[in-house]
Design an enzyme around this catalytic site. Structure first.
Site, mmCIF file in Angstrom:
data_model
loop_
_atom_site.group_PDB
_atom_site.id
_atom_site.type_symbol
_atom_site.label_atom_id
_atom_site.label_comp_id
_atom_site.label_asym_id
_atom_site.label_seq_id
_atom_site.Cartn_x
_atom_site.Cartn_y
_atom_site.Cartn_z
ATOM 1 N N ASP C 17 33.655 29.324 -3.367
ATOM 2 C CA ASP C 17 32.948 29.909 -4.499
ATOM 3 C C ASP C 17 33.810 30.991 -5.162
ATOM 4 O OD1 ASP C 17 32.801 32.265 -2.977
ATOM 5 O OD2 ASP C 17 30.777 31.862 -2.278
ATOM 6 N N TRP C 47 22.734 3.553 9.500
ATOM 7 C CA TRP C 47 21.328 3.512 9.083
ATOM 8 C C TRP C 47 21.048 2.247 8.273
ATOM 9 C CZ3 TRP C 47 20.609 6.443 12.690
ATOM 10 C CH2 TRP C 47 21.106 7.742 12.807
ATOM 11 N N THR C 59 17.932 10.227 10.132
ATOM 12 C CA THR C 59 17.386 11.297 10.976
ATOM 13 C C THR C 59 17.166 12.558 10.146
ATOM 14 O OG1 THR C 59 19.640 11.930 11.570
ATOM 15 C CG2 THR C 59 18.502 10.464 13.098
ATOM 16 N N PRO C 60 16.119 12.545 9.301
ATOM 17 C CA PRO C 60 15.896 13.732 8.476
ATOM 18 C C PRO C 60 15.630 14.989 9.312
ATOM 19 C CG PRO C 60 14.147 12.089 8.126
ATOM 20 C CD PRO C 60 15.168 11.470 9.011
ATOM 21 N N LYS C 90 9.334 12.917 20.041
ATOM 22 C CA LYS C 90 9.458 12.426 18.668
ATOM 23 C C LYS C 90 10.537 13.172 17.881
ATOM 24 C CE LYS C 90 5.497 10.082 16.781
ATOM 25 N NZ LYS C 90 4.468 10.149 15.730
#
Lengths: 139, 139, 139, 139
Positions: C17, C47, C59-60, C90
């Site tokens: 930046d 995926w 895999t969010p 889960k």
């Protein structure tokens, strides 16, 4: 004959769009990486070092033309092949080709300049003549 | 005469590079936003809806040419002005201009196609003839 | 003990930046690359392949916590070190550390789930129990 | 009570990944935009102006924790809601919530510092005590 630099890259999941293929602004990200890495390989100091000694802050683009031949997707191993086919007085042409094995995915011709600040505001920059020492390093 | 779409944007800190100016791949990000928003303004369904009915997944780039005239920096308010100056059989030309007030910062001509999948693999896509209904919406 | 995956990366000019240091969203880009490459190294299919056979689309993230210790700048050679310290019913915990040589630059703990579509709309996804075969591959 | 800043954004096609949902590093891009725009709304000068007068180059992150509740996809209209719930001696907590209408998509708590250079190298930065005038502007 220009030196050719090869930068191997891996296409990541996040580089791809909902169509599952590389979202094209990422190709420009990779062209820019190829550009910087070309100079590094030639022994040109980083822009942060050059700014101190010469005021040069980088090589902004003046013009770019890219042609997209085949899509890429995540998992692909690609190579950015970069060279400088032409030096002009105040600009130079940088050429990038992105390959997956033997296949050409895209190619790009950029016109870039070496830029110096002319004031404290970031907008205030101007092109300077190609520094001879940098050109010699890239020869 | 093509319809012209105006997309106002604010240049963010993170859009800029160590020279303090917009890092150029972000201009391509904004051209692409201008492209999608042009179609939305014309009433063209999203690609996720079109894929279900027509198999069309988007409008990938075949060629793009951009010219950078002035730098931008964070805090700048800019506008992406988008139009379609030319429709061909299997491709179309999209034109973008980025302005800060009256000043032109950059302009870009893209050749895009409407693409359809030809298989399950994301790499398997092909250009299809311009859909007449989409062209009519954009007229 | 979890397997540890090492992904070497080069920090590019465009990752930084106007302060000349890595703009922090890029660290998350690299954590995500580390995540995907971890699974690749374990032999987990992509995926796009998994979606066909199991409906799993990736895999969010559910939660992420990152700590930034030292800045990085372009030219730095860094390594993303990724592991899975914990598997739950889960969800699972993925840990990333980014190092420059011996120096820790940042570290991150993510909670991720395996997600499946529940409808055609991209918003319609839900977490599924951890697939036993994937867990076994990662063991 | 802290001031709350609202930044409306449109989710673009290119913000989404092959699953068709926002690729999570983009949420951090938006949190960072929310952070900068909060200061602008409070009348804090840009970092480029502050660097000249105070040496402050920005507000780098020390720690961030984000929780993702619902996915977003392109075409969604979202709002980044930013506030500063806590000021400490040398750091402050910035809170962001991203909403789509009434629905919370994600929220994030950041610990940031005001940083100054301690040398010419971009890596050489240190946290300084919260400037009283900036804190007063944000009150």
């Amino acid at each position: 004959m220009s030196r050719i630099h090869h930068l191997p890259l891996h296409v990541e999941f996040g580089d791809c769009d909902p169509a599952g293929i590389v979202w094209f602004p990422n190709f420009f990200r990779w062209f820019d990486a190829g550009s910087r890495r070309f100079f590094v390989a030639c022994g040109v100091p980083t822009w942060k070092e050059l700014e101190k000694t010469t005021g040069i802050i980088g090589t902004p683009l003046v013009d770019t033309q890219a042609r997209f031949v085949r899509p890429a997707s995540y998992g692909d191993e690609i190579v950015v092949e970069t060279s400088i086919p032409e030096w002009r007085t105040k600009s130079f042409v940088m050429k990038h080709r992105i390959l997956r094995g033997e296949e050409l995915l895209c190619e790009c011709n950029e016109v870039r300049v070496f830029a110096q600040r002319t004031g404290a505001d970031p907008h205030a920059i101007r092109a300077v003549p190609i520094p001879e020492d940098i050109r010699a390093l890239c020869g």
